[in-house]
Scaffold this motif. Structure first.
Motif, PDB file in Angstrom:
ATOM      1  N   UNK A 164       5.109  19.681   0.975  1.00 39.15           N
ATOM      2  CA  UNK A 164       4.025  19.492   0.879  1.00 39.15           C
ATOM      3  C   UNK A 164       3.679  18.151   1.679  1.00 39.15           C
ATOM      4  N   UNK A 165       4.013  17.071   0.717  1.00 38.91           N
ATOM      5  CA  UNK A 165       3.864  15.808   1.673  1.00 38.91           C
ATOM      6  C   UNK A 165       3.941  15.630   3.115  1.00 38.91           C
ATOM      7  N   UNK A 173      -1.686  10.347  -3.781  1.00 36.99           N
ATOM      8  CA  UNK A 173      -2.170  10.236  -4.082  1.00 36.99           C
ATOM      9  C   UNK A 173      -2.250  11.078  -5.642  1.00 36.99           C
ATOM     10  N   UNK A 174      -2.334  11.801  -5.922  1.00 34.21           N
ATOM     11  CA  UNK A 174      -2.373  12.864  -6.578  1.00 34.21           C
ATOM     12  C   UNK A 174      -1.617  13.301  -7.265  1.00 34.21           C
ATOM     13  N   UNK A 179       2.177  11.057 -12.688  1.00 28.61           N
ATOM     14  CA  UNK A 179       3.794  10.874 -12.494  1.00 28.61           C
ATOM     15  C   UNK A 179       4.715  10.877 -11.316  1.00 28.61           C
ATOM     16  N   UNK A 180       4.918  11.625 -10.698  1.00 28.30           N
ATOM     17  CA  UNK A 180       5.897  12.069  -9.377  1.00 28.30           C
ATOM     18  C   UNK A 180       6.509  10.423  -8.925  1.00 28.30           C
ATOM     19  N   UNK A 240       0.735  -0.674  -3.968  1.00 28.58           N
ATOM     20  CA  UNK A 240       0.898  -0.778  -4.670  1.00 28.58           C
ATOM     21  C   UNK A 240       1.535   0.914  -5.790  1.00 28.58           C
ATOM     22  N   UNK A 241       1.352   1.605  -4.389  1.00 21.79           N
ATOM     23  CA  UNK A 241       2.077   3.334  -4.607  1.00 21.79           C
ATOM     24  C   UNK A 241       3.452   2.623  -4.678  1.00 21.79           C
ATOM     25  N   UNK A 242       4.095   1.974  -3.628  1.00 13.53           N
ATOM     26  CA  UNK A 242       5.513   1.639  -3.524  1.00 13.53           C
ATOM     27  C   UNK A 242       5.684   0.917  -5.048  1.00 13.53           C
ATOM     28  N   UNK A 243       5.129   0.623  -5.968  1.00 17.26           N
ATOM     29  CA  UNK A 243       5.532  -0.408  -7.365  1.00 17.26           C
ATOM     30  C   UNK A 243       6.325   0.752  -8.036  1.00 17.26           C
TER      31      UNK A 243
END
Length: 329
Positions: A164-165, A173-174, A179-180, A240-243
């Motif tokens: 999917x990604x 983002x979703x 919590x993925x 932020x997503x990487x963190x």
């Protein structure tokens, strides 16, 4: 008033009748039965799928796709908080029941990848997969109220998410909100701090899907470091997503961040020279470098790298170069 035994027997008889009626049903009729909530329709679909594969009927998946299989599979999987028996029928042996969610994930994935409109099929999955993600990433580790189903479905779940990604990277983002990303960060560290999970996979006769988990994390991390892959996500948000992946605690009862567990995994992999291990290790090194770029750097990380400067000098040098580059920029 009929006895419970008679009522139960009547229910089984009704189910057998439904299965007989669906034996020669068209794909559209089977899909309609799934939407109507008939467990027999799910079983009929699985039987038709296996028989078509054995006969080499490549157009069967296409016919199911055009009949709306993606939506039907999603409807089943979105009931993942309900019991296996309620969704798939209580007349099956427990072992067979625990395999059915995995079969649904695999059928939905194959259907989407072979769809006449793959992009739209993946978009439909992406928009409806949230309940499944929330269920699979919870620490209680149950899928359709079954721990064994959780273990047996994990590999198929991760492969589906990765697919999917790749088709719709903006859905990260979703998925982060579900919590993925934190789950992936912790899952990479299972071998370091969650022996209970490792034993759970072995007890279910399943291999730990370490390679698939690392591969998925690698794709996400690499994409977040190349802004063109995630159009519309500014660099601060990407960091932020990487963190969420690297800075999350390795486990609930651990203070160390997941990136430390990943460095330890990498250390162990350097001791194994098997080709498959080297390939996975290279992906994990890329994940770690991406997380360092995203700002997952603290005293614990520096201490862990310092301990490896003799045994893994090239790896430590690459990490140090990335950290120095960031400090100068």
């Amino acid at each position: 008033m009929p006895s419970r035994k008679k009522v139960k027997g009547k229910g089984k008889g009704k189910r057998k009748k439904e299965i007989r009626q669906l034996t020669n049903a068209t794909p559209a009729e089977i899909i309609r039965g799934i939407h109507d909530g008939q467990p027999a329709a799910i079983l009929a679909l699985m039987q038709h799928w296996v028989e078509a594969s054995q006969r080499g009927e490549d157009d069967f998946v296409e016919r199911l796709d055009r009949a709306g299989m993606t939506g039907a599979m999603l409807k089943i999987l979105q009931r993942c908080d309900e019991s296996l028996a309620l969704v798939f029928g209580s007349e099956h042996p427990n072992y067979a029941l625990t395999l059915m969610p995995c079969s649904c994930l695999n059928m939905m994935l194959e259907g989407a990848t072979k769809s006449h409109n793959k992009e739209e099929a993946c978009r439909q999955i992406a928009s409806g997969i949230s309940p499944v993600i929330k269920c699979m990433v919870q620490d209680r580790r149950v899928f359709f109220q079954s721990t064994e189903a959780w273990f047996r479905s994990m590999n198929a779940f991760i492969v589906l998410i990765r697919t999917i990604l790749r088709e719709h990277p903006e859905t990260v983002l979703a998925m982060e909100q579900d919590g993925l990303l934190a789950f992936l960060g912790q899952a990479i560290c299972w071998s370091q701090c969650r022996q209970d999970i490792i034993e759970g996979f072995h007890g279910s006769n399943e291999a730990v899907p370490h390679d698939v988990i690392i591969s998925t994390a690698d794709w996400i991390c690499t994409s977040l470091n190349v802004k063109s892959h995630y159009k519309g996500i500014p660099l601060p948000r990407a960091c932020e997503l990487l963190k969420f992946i690297g800075a999350v605690a390795m486990a609930k009862d651990r203070e160390l961040p997941a990136i430390v567990g990943m460095i330890r995994c990498c250390r162990d992999m350097f001791k194994d020279h098997a080709t498959s291990t080297v390939q996975t290790r290279n992906m994990l090194v890329d994940v770690i470098l991406s997380l360092l770029t995203g700002g997952c750097i603290d005293e614990a990380v520096m201490k862990e790298l310092a301990q490896l400067h003799v045994t893994c000098p090239e790896f430590v040098a690459r990490c140090a170069a990335r950290i120095l580059y960031l400090s100068d920029s």
